[in-house]
Design a protein around this motif. Structure first.
Motif, PDB file in Angstrom:
ATOM      1  N   UNK A  13       0.852  -1.184   0.000  1.00  0.00           N
ATOM      2  CA  UNK A  13       0.000   0.000   0.000  1.00  0.00           C
ATOM      3  C   UNK A  13       0.887   1.232   0.000  1.00  0.00           C
ATOM      4  N   UNK A  14       0.635   2.122  -0.954  1.00  0.00           N
ATOM      5  CA  UNK A  14       1.361   3.388  -0.918  1.00  0.00           C
ATOM      6  C   UNK A  14       0.394   4.550  -1.081  1.00  0.00           C
ATOM      7  N   UNK A  15       0.801   5.677  -0.566  1.00  0.00           N
ATOM      8  CA  UNK A  15       0.031   6.904  -0.729  1.00  0.00           C
ATOM      9  C   UNK A  15       0.878   7.868  -1.531  1.00  0.00           C
ATOM     10  N   UNK A  20       5.792  12.604  -4.576  1.00  0.00           N
ATOM     11  CA  UNK A  20       6.352  11.603  -3.664  1.00  0.00           C
ATOM     12  C   UNK A  20       5.415  10.416  -3.502  1.00  0.00           C
ATOM     13  N   UNK A  21       6.028   9.247  -3.415  1.00  0.00           N
ATOM     14  CA  UNK A  21       5.252   8.046  -3.099  1.00  0.00           C
ATOM     15  C   UNK A  21       5.699   7.554  -1.735  1.00  0.00           C
ATOM     16  N   UNK A  22       4.737   7.399  -0.859  1.00  0.00           N
ATOM     17  CA  UNK A  22       5.038   6.984   0.499  1.00  0.00           C
ATOM     18  C   UNK A  22       4.561   5.553   0.696  1.00  0.00           C
ATOM     19  N   UNK A  23       5.509   4.636   0.880  1.00  0.00           N
ATOM     20  CA  UNK A  23       5.155   3.217   0.997  1.00  0.00           C
ATOM     21  C   UNK A  23       4.822   2.873   2.445  1.00  0.00           C
ATOM     22  N   UNK A  24       3.581   2.534   2.680  1.00  0.00           N
ATOM     23  CA  UNK A  24       3.123   2.274   4.051  1.00  0.00           C
ATOM     24  C   UNK A  24       3.138   0.781   4.370  1.00  0.00           C
ATOM     25  N   UNK A  25       2.756  -0.052   3.400  1.00  0.00           N
ATOM     26  CA  UNK A  25       2.826  -1.510   3.592  1.00  0.00           C
ATOM     27  C   UNK A  25       3.691  -2.083   2.477  1.00  0.00           C
ATOM     28  N   UNK A  26       4.644  -2.930   2.876  1.00  0.00           N
ATOM     29  CA  UNK A  26       5.638  -3.400   1.908  1.00  0.00           C
ATOM     30  C   UNK A  26       5.682  -4.922   1.857  1.00  0.00           C
ATOM     31  N   UNK A  27       5.030  -5.472   0.876  1.00  0.00           N
ATOM     32  CA  UNK A  27       5.118  -6.915   0.634  1.00  0.00           C
ATOM     33  C   UNK A  27       4.735  -7.774   1.821  1.00  0.00           C
TER      34      UNK A  27
END
Ligand SMILES: Nc1ncnc2c1ncn2[C@@H]1O[C@H](COP(=O)(O)OP(=O)(O)OP(=O)(O)O)[C@@H](O)[C@H]1O
Ligand SMILES: [Mg+2]
Length: 236
Positions: A13-15, A20-27
């Motif tokens: 999940x990214x916002x 800018x892309x902010x990665x909140x959940x990573x794999x």
């Protein structure tokens, strides 16, 4: 045989904010079996609420998927998601999210409205869940007039109203004193005994030593920490 209730498959999940892309959940990969209690522990900002929201169908993944009993909720259209949520998932939030001007009983009734049950059945379910959450004696009080612990119990009753198989709790004890937190854990024990699948996001140390079987999964910076491989590394 353990039955998979929730399968999280390579979830990201990214916002975006501007460029800018902010990665909140990573794999994220995780299988949660029917009847298990999972405690997601992690500092503020590690992605716990975002993960719970996606499991509960309140938010959608950027990629990857969540399967509930084999069904991919992230692929369902919005209307189907709300039906799915009404049947399968109960959510308990940190700030309770009650309608203060409605009574406890009316608050618990709300998620039952889309189910199309008749009024007699609705009232029965409301009574059963208020009793289970130990707050039936306040059924006709306005939610806004209840104490923090009482509000929390109304929120629990609301989450239980449709008898969902899955209960998601986001920082359920953050606004409770110790006594009410212990009462919350008592109710959680009962739900565990009933066979509910429970996922709690918290940083409350009370959840480190629950009086029933649970699995603590640390979360760090949008990833689940693989405690098993960490232990193995430490030993070698
Ligand atoms: N809608 C959004 N837009 C942009 N960024 C967001 C959005 N929702 C969450 N974030 C960011 O994602 C990160 C993770 O947020 P999240 O609420 O999932 O963390 P958390 O682990 O639940 O934290 P806390 O313990 O404080 O509740 C935070 O840095 C947050 O600012
Ligand atoms: Mg949170």
């Amino acid at each position: 045989m353990m039955k998979a209730m929730i399968v999280i498959d390579n979830l990201n999940k990214h916002f975006k904010s501007g460029d800018d892309i902010f990665k909140v959940l990573k794999g994220i990969n995780l299988q949660i079996n029917s009847g298990e209690c999972i405690v997601l522990k992690g500092v503020s900002g590690s992605g716990k609420t975002t993960l719970l929201s996606i499991i509960g169908g309140l938010d959608r993944p950027s990629s990857g998927k969540v399967l509930v009993e084999g069904e991919s909720i992230s692929k369902l259209p919005d209307l189907h998601i709300s039906h799915f949520r009404a049947r399968k998932i109960g959510m308990i939030f940190q700030h309770f999210n009650l309608f203060d001007h409605l009574t406890a009983a009316e608050n618990v009734m709300i998620p039952l409205i889309p189910t199309g049950l008749d009024m007699h059945e609705v009232n029965h379910k409301v009574e059963v869940s208020l009793k289970l959450a130990n707050i039936f004696h306040k059924a006709n009080s306005a939610a806004g007039r209840l104490s923090g612990g009482e509000k929390q119990r109304v929120a629990i009753a609301r989450a239980l109203a449709s008898n969902p198989a899955i209960i998601l709790c986001d920082e359920p004890t953050a606004n409770l004193d110790r006594n009410n937190s212990l009462k919350f854990i008592d109710i959680l024990s009962q739900l565990h005994e009933m066979g509910k699948t429970i996922v709690v996001a918290t940083h409350d140390p009370l959840f480190d030593t629950l009086p029933f079987e649970s699995k603590i999964i640390p979360m760090e910076d949008g990833s689940l920490v693989d405690t098993f491989s960490k232990d193995t590394l430490a030993e070698s």
